[in-house]
Write a protein that holds these residues in place. Structure first.
Motif, PDB file in Angstrom:
ATOM      1  N   GLY A  57      -5.594   1.022  -7.835  1.00  0.00           N
ATOM      2  CA  GLY A  57      -6.087   2.011  -6.889  1.00  0.00           C
ATOM      3  C   GLY A  57      -5.043   2.470  -5.896  1.00  0.00           C
ATOM      4  N   ASP A  58      -4.118   1.579  -5.542  1.00  0.00           N
ATOM      5  CA  ASP A  58      -3.028   1.932  -4.631  1.00  0.00           C
ATOM      6  C   ASP A  58      -1.873   0.967  -4.874  1.00  0.00           C
ATOM      7  OD1 ASP A  58      -3.843  -0.438  -3.398  1.00  0.00           O
ATOM      8  OD2 ASP A  58      -5.028   0.601  -1.885  1.00  0.00           O
ATOM      9  N   LEU A  59      -0.757   1.228  -4.221  1.00  0.00           N
ATOM     10  CA  LEU A  59       0.439   0.410  -4.384  1.00  0.00           C
ATOM     11  C   LEU A  59       0.750  -0.296  -3.070  1.00  0.00           C
ATOM     12  CD1 LEU A  59       2.699   2.962  -6.300  1.00  0.00           C
ATOM     13  CD2 LEU A  59       1.309   1.127  -7.284  1.00  0.00           C
ATOM     14  N   ASP A  60       1.080  -1.576  -3.161  1.00  0.00           N
ATOM     15  CA  ASP A  60       1.479  -2.362  -1.992  1.00  0.00           C
ATOM     16  C   ASP A  60       2.920  -2.805  -2.180  1.00  0.00           C
ATOM     17  OD1 ASP A  60      -1.150  -2.849  -0.423  1.00  0.00           O
ATOM     18  OD2 ASP A  60      -1.681  -3.307  -2.499  1.00  0.00           O
ATOM     19  N   ILE A  61       3.787  -2.421  -1.254  1.00  0.00           N
ATOM     20  CA  ILE A  61       5.193  -2.815  -1.323  1.00  0.00           C
ATOM     21  C   ILE A  61       5.534  -3.621  -0.071  1.00  0.00           C
ATOM     22  CG2 ILE A  61       7.571  -2.005  -1.306  1.00  0.00           C
ATOM     23  CD1 ILE A  61       6.868   0.209  -3.062  1.00  0.00           C
TER      24      ILE A  61
END
Length: 591
Positions: free
Chosen positions: A214-218
């Protein structure tokens, strides 16, 4: 006539390459709109085939386009017209043919076709008769009982539409992980190019290898947090800044994905990786173990009172609660903490364990590369063996072969094996299972093949009892080796068939039939829960690319990730074995 609803494509940033997935998406949308219009089916198929080809290319199609038209037309299935459209997309980020076709199609028709059971004719009828323009409008019409009144629909179809709309739910805004990778990995590389950066990693559901993202976490570790944030915001694919500060930022990428950055001190990076990888349920369980030991565990570290006692490395978190490191794929609070405490965590299968690939297609059915090209690509991957498994006649859209076609292909494979070194090509077929459980190829040909893969491609909507009987009859056939993509689902597009999984897995184990984990990003079938159930029943699995082009052999990566989420070990996987051991599982050896 009002235009169809299509996704909006933003202009490209100067000098920034278009992603393969974006070109593929535009071609698929064009195919969808043309289907609504009732255009030539060969033309529609050409766009769909081109989309699949481009998506599977190992390098950016924009890079290929930059070398000239000849390089594009050298790609299998890409003629001069398609090459010109690729150049247009790379140059402008738009496709004029799509905009023109959309203006001639009923508004919303393409969106309606996302619902299984609604083809182009039904979509047009809904748009023109009920003035439905969106999925929300379709739901309102169905709940009001207006859909059942249309000719060719009825109450059962109306109910199925409502069920499908409900099933989309939370997954609607998620995309396949393989597609997300085309945006996540370049963004990670962009962050790692910053001077002064100590560490940078992807976390979240992407790291846990969930099938959709659903989204990207960096997460990054950097002495100058403001510099890291500024570098993140300067990424050329950012189209909207949602929030930002000295140690965090959230943006929307051109793809529509949201990306979140967290800047952590190096002393907290491991704790942050654990926290932001999740899942939430797993994290709560670990924090509870910490509380029992008088510890506080959060994204900044491990604390005893106010003193930080660890958190630089992720292993610190697990060591603090008396556990070995739990692989990210297992962190769903589904027994992994108990297994870690008992010392029974699985030794998960790795991509390096795979010896060969047992499902792929060539130009003899619906593949885009020749038998020889598939073998050459497999050699480049270091495989010991592959199975060529083209379709049988029932799958008409795939150009399935008949008995004579398979006999000819077997002879070609025999000649090819005489020339190959280090690779054995097994002659196989992907055989359709008819609605009554019989197989779409004669017994003599099935017995002559090295590998018989069976699968369901139609009537996935059979009642669960009927579907189970169908599968049990097929698995009992003495020549069947592998049951492919068992649920038949297409993620976000087609729901899984309903059947008694326990009964089918017991039958597979009893008859020595291997069950497949299909690595195609739109399938990933079996899912993780079913993988675990299958091995609990003693089923042997195969992880296959289901490649329809040489480049798609690399899809194996996604299948291995899916199997790891299902607690699958090397010992559970047929094609993680040398050829001699694999042959002992096949129907010839069993007889």
């Amino acid at each position: 006539m009002p235009s169809a609803t299509i996704s909006r494509t933003r202009p490209r940033s100067p000098g920034h390459e278009v992603e393969n997935s974006e070109v593929a998406r535009l071609f698929r949308e064009l195919a969808d709109v043309l289907e609504v219009e009732g255009a030539n089916p060969f033309r529609i198929r050409a766009y769909r085939s081109a989309a699949r080809t481009i998506e599977s290319l190992p390098e950016p199609v924009a890079t290929t386009a930059a070398t000239g038209r000849d390089a594009l037309t050298a790609i299998p299935g890409i003629g001069d017209d398609l090459a010109g459209k690729i150049e247009e997309i790379v140059r402008s980020g738009r496709l004029a043919a799509l905009a023109a076709a959309a203006r001639a199609a009923p508004a919303g028709a393409v969106d309606l076709m996302r619902i299984p059971g609604i083809g182009p004719k039904r979509a047009r009828t809904l748009c023109e008769s009920l003035h439905v323009r969106s999925l929300a409008g379709l739901e309102r019409a169905a709940r009001a009982g207006r859909v059942r009144e249309l000719r060719g629909f009825g109450a059962r179809t109306e109910r199925k539409i409502l069920d499908e709309l409900a099933a989309r739910g939370a997954e609607e805004q998620r995309i396949p992980r393989a597609v997300a990778a085309q945006y996540a990995e370049p963004l990670l590389a962009h962050m790692r190019a910053l001077d002064g950066l100590t560490r940078a990693e992807l976390a979240g559901s992407y790291r846990r290898c969930r099938e959709t993202v659903g989204d990207l976490d960096i997460l990054v570790s950097c002495e100058r947090g403001a510099a890291a944030t500024a570098h993140f915001l300067a990424y050329p694919e950012v189209v909207r800044v949602l929030s930002h500060g000295p140690t965090r930022a959230s943006v929307q990428l051109r793809s529509g994905l949201r990306a979140d950055l967290r800047v952590l001190p190096d002393a907290s990076f491991g704790a942050g990786m654990h926290y932001f990888t999740g899942s939430k349920a797993h994290n709560i369980a670990v924090r509870r173990l910490g509380q029992e030991r008088g510890l506080k565990i959060n994204e900044y570290g491990i604390y005893r009172g106010t003193r930080r006692i660890g958190g630089r490395n992720e292993g610190d978190v697990f060591a603090a609660v008396g556990l070995p490191v739990i692989p990210p794929e297992l962190r769903e609070d589904r027994g992994e903490i108990q297994a870690a405490a008992a010392g029974t965590l699985p030794h998960l299968v790795r991509l390096a364990d795979i010896h060969g690939d047992l499902q792929m297609h060539t130009t003899d059915s619906d593949g885009r590369d020749s038998l020889e090209a598939m073998a050459e690509a497999a050699q480049a991957l270091g495989y010991e063996y592959i199975a060529i498994t083209d379709h049988t006649p029932a799958v008409r859209i795939a150009g399935g072969m008949d008995r004579a076609g398979f006999r000819r292909q077997m002879r070609r494979i025999e000649r090819l094996n005489g020339r190959l070194r280090g690779l054995t090509v097994l002659a196989g077929a992907e055989v359709d299972i008819h609605a009554d459980g019989t197989l779409d190829l004669d017994d003599a040909t099935l017995a002559a093949l090295d590998v018989v893969v069976v699968a369901v491609h139609s009537r996935l909507d059979l009642a669960p009892d009927a579907q189970t009987r169908r599968l049990l009859r097929a698995l009992a056939h003495p020549s069947v080796d592998i049951f492919a993509h068992p649920s038949g689902r297409l993620i976000g597009r087609r729901r899984a068939a309903s059947f008694d999984h326990d009964a089918v897995f017991r039958a597979a184990a009893e008859h020595g039939v291997v069950v497949e984990v299909d690595a195609q990003p739109e399938r990933l079938d079996l899912d993780d829960v079913a993988c675990r159930a299958a091995i609990a029943h003693g089923v042997t699995l195969a992880i296959d690319s289901d490649a329809h082009a040489a480049a798609e052999l690399r899809f194996m990566r996604w299948g291995v990730d899916q199997a790891r989420r299902g607690w699958v070990e090397r010992r559970h996987v047929a094609n993680a074995r040398p050829l001699a051991e694999l042959r002992a599982l096949l129907h010839g050896a069993r007889r």
